[in-house]
Design a protein around this motif. Structure first.
Motif, short mmCIF file in Angstrom:
data_model
loop_
_atom_site.label_atom_id
_atom_site.label_comp_id
_atom_site.label_asym_id
_atom_site.label_seq_id
_atom_site.Cartn_x
_atom_site.Cartn_y
_atom_site.Cartn_z
N PRO A 1 1.33 -43.09 11.71
CA PRO A 1 2.69 -43.12 11.16
C PRO A 1 2.83 -42.38 9.83
O PRO A 1 3.95 -42.06 9.43
CB PRO A 1 2.95 -44.63 11.00
N GLN A 2 1.70 -42.10 9.17
CA GLN A 2 1.74 -41.36 7.90
C GLN A 2 1.51 -39.86 8.09
O GLN A 2 1.57 -39.10 7.13
CB GLN A 2 0.67 -41.90 6.93
N GLY A 3 1.24 -39.44 9.34
CA GLY A 3 0.96 -38.03 9.61
C GLY A 3 -0.40 -37.88 10.27
O GLY A 3 -0.98 -38.86 10.74
N PRO A 4 -0.94 -36.65 10.32
CA PRO A 4 -2.24 -36.44 10.96
C PRO A 4 -3.36 -37.23 10.27
O PRO A 4 -3.25 -37.58 9.09
CB PRO A 4 -2.47 -34.93 10.80
N ASP A 5 -4.42 -37.50 11.02
CA ASP A 5 -5.62 -38.13 10.46
C ASP A 5 -6.24 -37.17 9.45
O ASP A 5 -6.96 -36.25 9.80
CB ASP A 5 -6.60 -38.43 11.59
N MET A 6 -5.94 -37.39 8.17
CA MET A 6 -6.33 -36.43 7.14
C MET A 6 -7.83 -36.44 6.87
O MET A 6 -8.39 -35.43 6.43
CB MET A 6 -5.56 -36.67 5.85
N ASP A 7 -8.51 -37.55 7.13
CA ASP A 7 -9.98 -37.54 7.00
C ASP A 7 -10.57 -36.50 7.96
O ASP A 7 -11.46 -35.73 7.59
CB ASP A 7 -10.55 -38.92 7.33
N MET A 8 -10.05 -36.48 9.18
CA MET A 8 -10.52 -35.53 10.18
C MET A 8 -10.13 -34.10 9.82
O MET A 8 -10.94 -33.17 9.91
CB MET A 8 -9.95 -35.90 11.55
N VAL A 9 -8.89 -33.91 9.38
CA VAL A 9 -8.42 -32.57 8.99
C VAL A 9 -9.28 -32.01 7.86
O VAL A 9 -9.75 -30.87 7.91
CB VAL A 9 -6.93 -32.60 8.58
N GLU A 10 -9.47 -32.82 6.82
CA GLU A 10 -10.26 -32.36 5.66
C GLU A 10 -11.68 -32.00 6.06
O GLU A 10 -12.22 -30.97 5.61
CB GLU A 10 -10.27 -33.45 4.58
N LYS A 11 -12.28 -32.81 6.91
CA LYS A 11 -13.65 -32.56 7.35
C LYS A 11 -13.74 -31.27 8.18
O LYS A 11 -14.62 -30.42 7.94
CB LYS A 11 -14.16 -33.75 8.17
N LEU A 12 -12.83 -31.11 9.12
CA LEU A 12 -12.84 -29.94 9.99
C LEU A 12 -12.68 -28.63 9.20
O LEU A 12 -13.46 -27.69 9.38
CB LEU A 12 -11.74 -30.04 11.04
N TYR B 1 10.11 -36.13 11.17
CA TYR B 1 10.52 -36.54 12.51
C TYR B 1 9.73 -35.74 13.56
O TYR B 1 10.29 -35.16 14.49
CB TYR B 1 12.02 -36.31 12.70
N SER B 2 8.42 -35.73 13.39
CA SER B 2 7.56 -34.83 14.15
C SER B 2 7.63 -35.07 15.66
O SER B 2 7.85 -36.20 16.11
CB SER B 2 6.10 -34.97 13.68
N ASN B 3 7.47 -34.01 16.39
CA ASN B 3 7.45 -34.02 17.86
C ASN B 3 6.04 -34.38 18.31
O ASN B 3 5.10 -33.68 17.94
CB ASN B 3 7.85 -32.61 18.33
N PRO B 4 5.80 -35.47 19.05
CA PRO B 4 6.80 -36.28 19.76
C PRO B 4 7.11 -37.64 19.14
O PRO B 4 8.05 -38.31 19.58
CB PRO B 4 6.11 -36.50 21.11
N GLN B 5 6.32 -38.11 18.17
CA GLN B 5 6.47 -39.51 17.74
C GLN B 5 7.67 -39.76 16.83
O GLN B 5 8.13 -40.89 16.70
CB GLN B 5 5.20 -39.99 17.01
N GLY B 6 8.15 -38.72 16.16
CA GLY B 6 9.22 -38.92 15.19
C GLY B 6 8.72 -39.40 13.84
O GLY B 6 9.49 -39.86 13.00
N TYR B 7 7.39 -39.28 13.61
CA TYR B 7 6.82 -39.69 12.32
C TYR B 7 7.16 -38.66 11.23
O TYR B 7 7.34 -37.48 11.51
CB TYR B 7 5.29 -39.78 12.41
N THR B 8 7.21 -39.15 9.99
CA THR B 8 7.38 -38.29 8.82
C THR B 8 6.17 -38.45 7.92
O THR B 8 5.75 -39.58 7.64
CB THR B 8 8.67 -38.64 8.07
N TYR B 9 5.61 -37.34 7.48
CA TYR B 9 4.38 -37.38 6.68
C TYR B 9 4.62 -38.09 5.36
O TYR B 9 5.63 -37.85 4.67
CB TYR B 9 3.87 -35.96 6.38
N SER B 10 3.69 -38.94 4.97
CA SER B 10 3.78 -39.66 3.70
C SER B 10 3.50 -38.72 2.54
O SER B 10 2.94 -37.63 2.71
CB SER B 10 2.78 -40.81 3.69
N ASP B 11 3.85 -39.16 1.32
CA ASP B 11 3.57 -38.36 0.13
C ASP B 11 2.07 -38.10 -0.01
O ASP B 11 1.65 -36.99 -0.37
CB ASP B 11 4.08 -39.09 -1.13
N GLU B 12 1.27 -39.11 0.28
CA GLU B 12 -0.19 -38.94 0.17
C GLU B 12 -0.68 -37.87 1.15
O GLU B 12 -1.52 -37.03 0.79
CB GLU B 12 -0.91 -40.25 0.46
N THR B 13 -0.14 -37.88 2.37
CA THR B 13 -0.55 -36.88 3.36
C THR B 13 -0.19 -35.48 2.89
O THR B 13 -0.99 -34.54 2.99
CB THR B 13 0.12 -37.17 4.72
N VAL B 14 1.02 -35.31 2.36
CA VAL B 14 1.45 -33.99 1.86
C VAL B 14 0.53 -33.51 0.74
O VAL B 14 0.09 -32.35 0.72
CB VAL B 14 2.91 -34.03 1.39
#
Length: 276
Positions: free
Chosen positions: A8-19, A35-48
């Motif tokens: 719900p906060q956006g992509p798994d950033m631990d995985m993104v950072e590692k990759l 409102y991302s496709n498909p879940q409609g989630y919006t990235y949190s400030d921490e994720t950004v």
């Protein structure tokens, strides 16, 4: 393409950072941050902020920030409208001004594929893009640009237009959510998102059931997006995700289609549980 789990906060950033830190062959990531496709989630400030502070192994790594649903709220109340931190400013603060390209357009506001698009990035990136666009788009559609400018006039014109858009979309989303909650709430055979905007509701069935549910719905006359369609190469490793797109039918048609959908979910789930 690499599948990265969403939260719900956006992509798994631990995985993104590692990759991106370990693999120099990874050159970019495509994001729909609001409102991302498909879940409609919006990235949190921490994720950004974590995106802005990425340390990629590839020096030419880029974030493609596709802000396609920037003004696509379902509700007029400001507290129900998702907000997102501006990635360009955060990248500049982090010393990575060239790492992001941000896109937006009126494609999902006025005309699909015939709207007006915009791109924002660093000065260096924009100079590079202009060199290509000079060749690719010699005569862009100035009449269409003028048409949009005269119709919308300014940001307030866009907001007013999208309020009308929300009035059409909201009852369709509510018809789906009401039926899902009434028929499946508490049964533990499915979960779904409840977005504040965008175009989709994401439904997760029991593992191994999504394709069977979609097939059973089609047999009964309701066509859904293919199971797993939003995953890289269309392959959902759990065969559980179904994207529901309520925008085209009327609210009444959407309620009827959802009644059939939940019936198919129940039938497939029972079959799955009996097999186990």
């Amino acid at each position: 393409m690499i599948t990265v789990p969403m939260t719900p906060q956006g992509p798994d950033m631990d995985m993104v950072e590692k990759l991106v830190a370990e693999d120099g062959s990874i050159k970019g990531i495509w994001c729909v941050p609001k409102y991302s496709n498909p879940q409609g989630y919006t990235y949190s400030d921490e994720t950004v902020r974590r995106f802005a502070n990425l340390k990629p192994a590839a020096k030419d790594f880029r974030i493609f920030w596709d802000n396609a649903y920037a003004v696509h709220h379902l509700y007029d109340e400001e507290e129900r409208q998702d907000k997102i931190l501006e990635i360009l400013g955060e990248c500049e603060k982090a010393g990575n001004p060239d790492m992001v390209y941000e896109f937006a357009s009126t494609s999902k506001i006025s005309f699909s594929g015939s709207g007006v698009a915009a791109i924002a990035s660093s000065k260096g990136n924009l100079e590079c893009i202009k060199k290509s666009l000079t060749i690719q788009t010699i005569g862009y559609d100035k009449i269409n640009q003028l048409r949009h400018a005269r119709y919308f006039k300014n940001i307030d014109g866009i907001r007013e237009h999208m309020r009308k858009h929300a009035a059409l979309m909201r009852p369709k989303f509510e018809a789906v959510e009401e039926t899902l909650e009434r028929e499946l709430g508490g049964l533990e055979i499915g979960t779904w998102t409840k977005p504040n905007g965008g175009y989709f509701i994401s439904f997760d069935a029991m593992e191994g059931c999504a394709k069977a549910i979609v097939a059973k719905c089609k047999e009964a006359g309701v066509t859904l997006t293919g199971a797993g369609a939003t995953y890289p190469y269309g392959k959902d490793p759990r065969d559980s995700n179904i994207r529901i797109a309520p925008s085209f039918p009327t609210p009444e048609e959407m309620a009827m289609a959802t009644e059939l959908f939940v019936l198919c979910v129940k039938l497939v789930s029972v079959e799955k549980l009996l097999q186990e």
